[in-house]
Design a protein around this motif. Structure first.
Motif, PDB file in Angstrom:
ATOM      1  N   ALA A   1       4.299   1.049  -2.468  1.00  0.00           N
ATOM      2  CA  ALA A   1       4.970   0.833  -1.201  1.00  0.00           C
ATOM      3  C   ALA A   1       4.236   0.590   0.040  1.00  0.00           C
ATOM      4  O   ALA A   1       4.477  -0.258   0.831  1.00  0.00           O
ATOM      5  N   SER A   2       3.272   1.427   0.258  1.00  0.00           N
ATOM      6  CA  SER A   2       2.466   1.318   1.330  1.00  0.00           C
ATOM      7  C   SER A   2       1.447   0.185   1.459  1.00  0.00           C
ATOM      8  O   SER A   2       1.018  -0.104   2.371  1.00  0.00           O
ATOM      9  N   ALA A   3       1.300  -0.558   0.343  1.00  0.00           N
ATOM     10  CA  ALA A   3       0.412  -1.608   0.150  1.00  0.00           C
ATOM     11  C   ALA A   3       1.168  -2.952   0.739  1.00  0.00           C
ATOM     12  O   ALA A   3       0.473  -3.995   1.247  1.00  0.00           O
ATOM     13  N   TYR A   4       2.582  -2.672   0.967  1.00  0.00           N
ATOM     14  CA  TYR A   4       3.343  -3.985   1.488  1.00  0.00           C
ATOM     15  C   TYR A   4       2.824  -4.478   2.788  1.00  0.00           C
ATOM     16  O   TYR A   4       2.917  -5.634   3.131  1.00  0.00           O
ATOM     17  N   ASP A   5       2.535  -3.606   3.725  1.00  0.00           N
ATOM     18  CA  ASP A   5       2.060  -3.875   5.038  1.00  0.00           C
ATOM     19  C   ASP A   5       0.714  -4.284   5.079  1.00  0.00           C
ATOM     20  O   ASP A   5       0.191  -4.669   6.302  1.00  0.00           O
ATOM     21  N   GLU A   6      -0.091  -4.172   4.298  1.00  0.00           N
ATOM     22  CA  GLU A   6      -1.628  -4.340   4.327  1.00  0.00           C
ATOM     23  C   GLU A   6      -1.808  -6.025   4.444  1.00  0.00           C
ATOM     24  O   GLU A   6      -1.191  -6.871   3.840  1.00  0.00           O
ATOM     25  N   LYS A   7      -2.707  -6.289   5.134  1.00  0.00           N
ATOM     26  CA  LYS A   7      -3.222  -7.616   5.465  1.00  0.00           C
ATOM     27  C   LYS A   7      -3.567  -8.250   4.254  1.00  0.00           C
ATOM     28  O   LYS A   7      -4.533  -7.609   3.453  1.00  0.00           O
ATOM     29  N   GLY A   8      -3.284  -9.496   4.066  1.00  0.00           N
ATOM     30  CA  GLY A   8      -3.609 -10.343   2.967  1.00  0.00           C
ATOM     31  C   GLY A   8      -3.082  -9.909   1.546  1.00  0.00           C
ATOM     32  O   GLY A   8      -3.618 -10.382   0.688  1.00  0.00           O
ATOM     33  N   MET A   9      -2.302  -8.890   1.677  1.00  0.00           N
ATOM     34  CA  MET A   9      -1.496  -8.713   0.378  1.00  0.00           C
ATOM     35  C   MET A   9      -0.285  -9.517   0.233  1.00  0.00           C
ATOM     36  O   MET A   9       0.847  -9.516   1.209  1.00  0.00           O
ATOM     37  N   VAL A  10      -0.254 -10.531  -0.637  1.00  0.00           N
ATOM     38  CA  VAL A  10       0.774 -11.581  -0.935  1.00  0.00           C
ATOM     39  C   VAL A  10       1.959 -11.186  -1.759  1.00  0.00           C
ATOM     40  O   VAL A  10       3.039 -11.596  -1.737  1.00  0.00           O
ATOM     41  N   LEU A  11       1.669 -10.202  -2.645  1.00  0.00           N
ATOM     42  CA  LEU A  11       2.472  -9.745  -3.764  1.00  0.00           C
ATOM     43  C   LEU A  11       2.333  -8.082  -3.826  1.00  0.00           C
ATOM     44  O   LEU A  11       1.296  -7.611  -4.189  1.00  0.00           O
TER      45      LEU A  11
ATOM     46  N   TYR B   1       9.183  -0.466  -8.167  1.00  0.00           N
ATOM     47  CA  TYR B   1      10.323   0.139  -8.561  1.00  0.00           C
ATOM     48  C   TYR B   1      11.261   0.378  -7.513  1.00  0.00           C
ATOM     49  O   TYR B   1      10.879   0.590  -6.280  1.00  0.00           O
ATOM     50  N   PRO B   2      12.673   0.201  -7.574  1.00  0.00           N
ATOM     51  CA  PRO B   2      13.600   0.354  -6.738  1.00  0.00           C
ATOM     52  C   PRO B   2      13.464   1.833  -5.994  1.00  0.00           C
ATOM     53  O   PRO B   2      13.702   1.746  -4.716  1.00  0.00           O
ATOM     54  N   THR B   3      13.314   2.811  -6.772  1.00  0.00           N
ATOM     55  CA  THR B   3      13.084   3.890  -5.976  1.00  0.00           C
ATOM     56  C   THR B   3      12.158   4.272  -5.081  1.00  0.00           C
ATOM     57  O   THR B   3      12.337   5.180  -4.426  1.00  0.00           O
ATOM     58  N   TYR B   4      11.156   3.610  -5.215  1.00  0.00           N
ATOM     59  CA  TYR B   4       9.894   4.004  -4.228  1.00  0.00           C
ATOM     60  C   TYR B   4      10.189   2.898  -3.004  1.00  0.00           C
ATOM     61  O   TYR B   4       9.263   3.156  -2.187  1.00  0.00           O
ATOM     62  N   LEU B   5      10.904   1.961  -3.107  1.00  0.00           N
ATOM     63  CA  LEU B   5      11.006   0.824  -2.052  1.00  0.00           C
ATOM     64  C   LEU B   5      11.949   1.416  -0.943  1.00  0.00           C
ATOM     65  O   LEU B   5      11.890   0.858   0.195  1.00  0.00           O
ATOM     66  N   THR B   6      12.683   2.394  -1.079  1.00  0.00           N
ATOM     67  CA  THR B   6      13.562   2.635  -0.236  1.00  0.00           C
ATOM     68  C   THR B   6      12.856   3.288   1.050  1.00  0.00           C
ATOM     69  O   THR B   6      13.212   3.276   2.152  1.00  0.00           O
ATOM     70  N   LYS B   7      11.704   3.938   0.959  1.00  0.00           N
ATOM     71  CA  LYS B   7      10.908   4.320   1.981  1.00  0.00           C
ATOM     72  C   LYS B   7      10.465   3.211   2.882  1.00  0.00           C
ATOM     73  O   LYS B   7       9.977   3.600   4.050  1.00  0.00           O
TER      74      LYS B   7
ATOM     75  N   LEU C   1      13.628  -1.543   1.642  1.00  0.00           N
ATOM     76  CA  LEU C   1      13.790  -2.515   0.744  1.00  0.00           C
ATOM     77  C   LEU C   1      14.697  -2.256  -0.702  1.00  0.00           C
ATOM     78  O   LEU C   1      14.641  -1.239  -0.840  1.00  0.00           O
ATOM     79  N   THR C   2      15.155  -3.445  -1.079  1.00  0.00           N
ATOM     80  CA  THR C   2      15.809  -3.097  -2.434  1.00  0.00           C
ATOM     81  C   THR C   2      15.438  -4.443  -3.039  1.00  0.00           C
ATOM     82  O   THR C   2      14.935  -5.268  -2.714  1.00  0.00           O
ATOM     83  N   PRO C   3      16.080  -4.136  -4.595  1.00  0.00           N
ATOM     84  CA  PRO C   3      15.746  -5.515  -5.438  1.00  0.00           C
ATOM     85  C   PRO C   3      16.156  -6.762  -4.780  1.00  0.00           C
ATOM     86  O   PRO C   3      15.769  -7.778  -5.295  1.00  0.00           O
ATOM     87  N   GLU C   4      17.083  -6.892  -3.977  1.00  0.00           N
ATOM     88  CA  GLU C   4      17.532  -8.032  -3.523  1.00  0.00           C
ATOM     89  C   GLU C   4      16.565  -8.812  -2.354  1.00  0.00           C
ATOM     90  O   GLU C   4      16.812  -9.976  -2.283  1.00  0.00           O
ATOM     91  N   ASP C   5      15.614  -7.873  -2.173  1.00  0.00           N
ATOM     92  CA  ASP C   5      14.503  -8.433  -1.182  1.00  0.00           C
ATOM     93  C   ASP C   5      13.394  -8.989  -2.178  1.00  0.00           C
ATOM     94  O   ASP C   5      12.549  -9.480  -1.648  1.00  0.00           O
TER      95      ASP C   5
END
Length: 275
Positions: free
Chosen positions: A192-202, A206-212, A215-219
């Protein structure tokens, strides 16, 4: 005189016998009380909510559930292997099998409970077609979850895996990578912490780790569609206790109508019942 001594001795023995019986009864009662507690280890929030619902079900059988919360994906298996808990509820079968192989353990899946809607998330892109060449892609570093993550990309045509690897592929099995993705292998808990990393496109998650990160699966930009329950999050026990009454009661509770209603009413976007 002899008759008096024998009488006193007999009375003393009777009292001692009663005393031992009384203590034994207390001990048995205590053991029975303790034996009605089903201890379950877990590391994720979603299973904690399910266990709270299941506890209402096990109470009908005279049991209670005690959840033991851990902070990583090793301890819940170690606790179970060391017989410090009765079961765990935090993983899918392939992850458990990898643990068994690495640790000479004898853990077994006793009840599949739900499939998590896993997939990929992108902070900067809304469409797969817009992903740039050479972008970073965060995937799990453990083999079972990495294989699942790569299978999703393979099915979407974003990469090609070596023929026949199925869910067991690793980044070394990528034989065609048209967009020249740079794969970044991370612990599942750190994805989840990699989501904001520069150059990270994907970023796979899992849903349970996205709450922090809100985000949800709809995103998701790309979601897996579970079909065979191969990766169902499951209740796991040991070979030596899988047939005990405790485990039977727990299995029935986590696969109850009350738990199914919870999935269908409150988690239908993220979690799908697999029972």
């Amino acid at each position: 005189m002899k008759r008096f001594i024998f009488g006193v001795l007999g009375l003393s023995l009777l009292l001692v016998g009663c005393g031992k019986g009384s203590g034994s009864t207390k001990e048995v009662s205590k053991n029975e009380s303790e034996d009605k507690v089903i201890t379950v280890a877990s590391a994720i929030d979603s299973t904690e909510k399910i266990l709270k619902i299941a506890e209402n079900e096990v109470k009908k059988e005279g049991y209670t559930i005690k959840m033991v919360r851990v902070n990583d994906n090793v301890q819940y298996n170690k606790l179970l292997q060391d017989k410090e808990v009765d079961a765990n509820f935090s993983q899918h079968g392939p992850f458990m099998e990898a643990y068994n192989k690495a640790n000479n353990a004898n853990l077994v899946v006793v009840q599949k409970v739900y499939d998590a809607r896993v997939g990929y998330y992108s902070k900067d892109y809304d469409k797969l077609a817009d992903l740039p060449d050479g972008g970073k892609v965060a995937v799990p570093n453990d083999k079972s979850n990495q294989g699942r993550a790569l299978a999703i990309l393979n099915d979407e045509g974003l990469i090609k895996l070596k023929d026949g690897v199925g869910y067991d592929g690793t980044v070394k099995d990528v034989v065609d990578n048209p967009k020249n993705f740079e794969f970044v292998e991370l612990d599942l808990l750190n994805l989840a912490s990699a989501y904001d990393e520069k150059g990270m496109v994907l970023v796979y998650n899992y849903p349970t780790y996205l709450t922090k990160i809100g985000l949800t699966p709809e995103d998701a930009i790309l979601l897996e569609t579970p079909s065979d329950h191969h990766f169902a999050i499951s209740v796991v026990a040991r070979e030596d206790n899988q047939d005990t009454e405790k485990i039977k009661v727990l299995k029935k509770a986590v696969a109850s109508d009350a738990v199914r209603d919870y999935f269908e009413k409150e988690e239908k976007v993220a979690l799908i019942p697999s029972f």
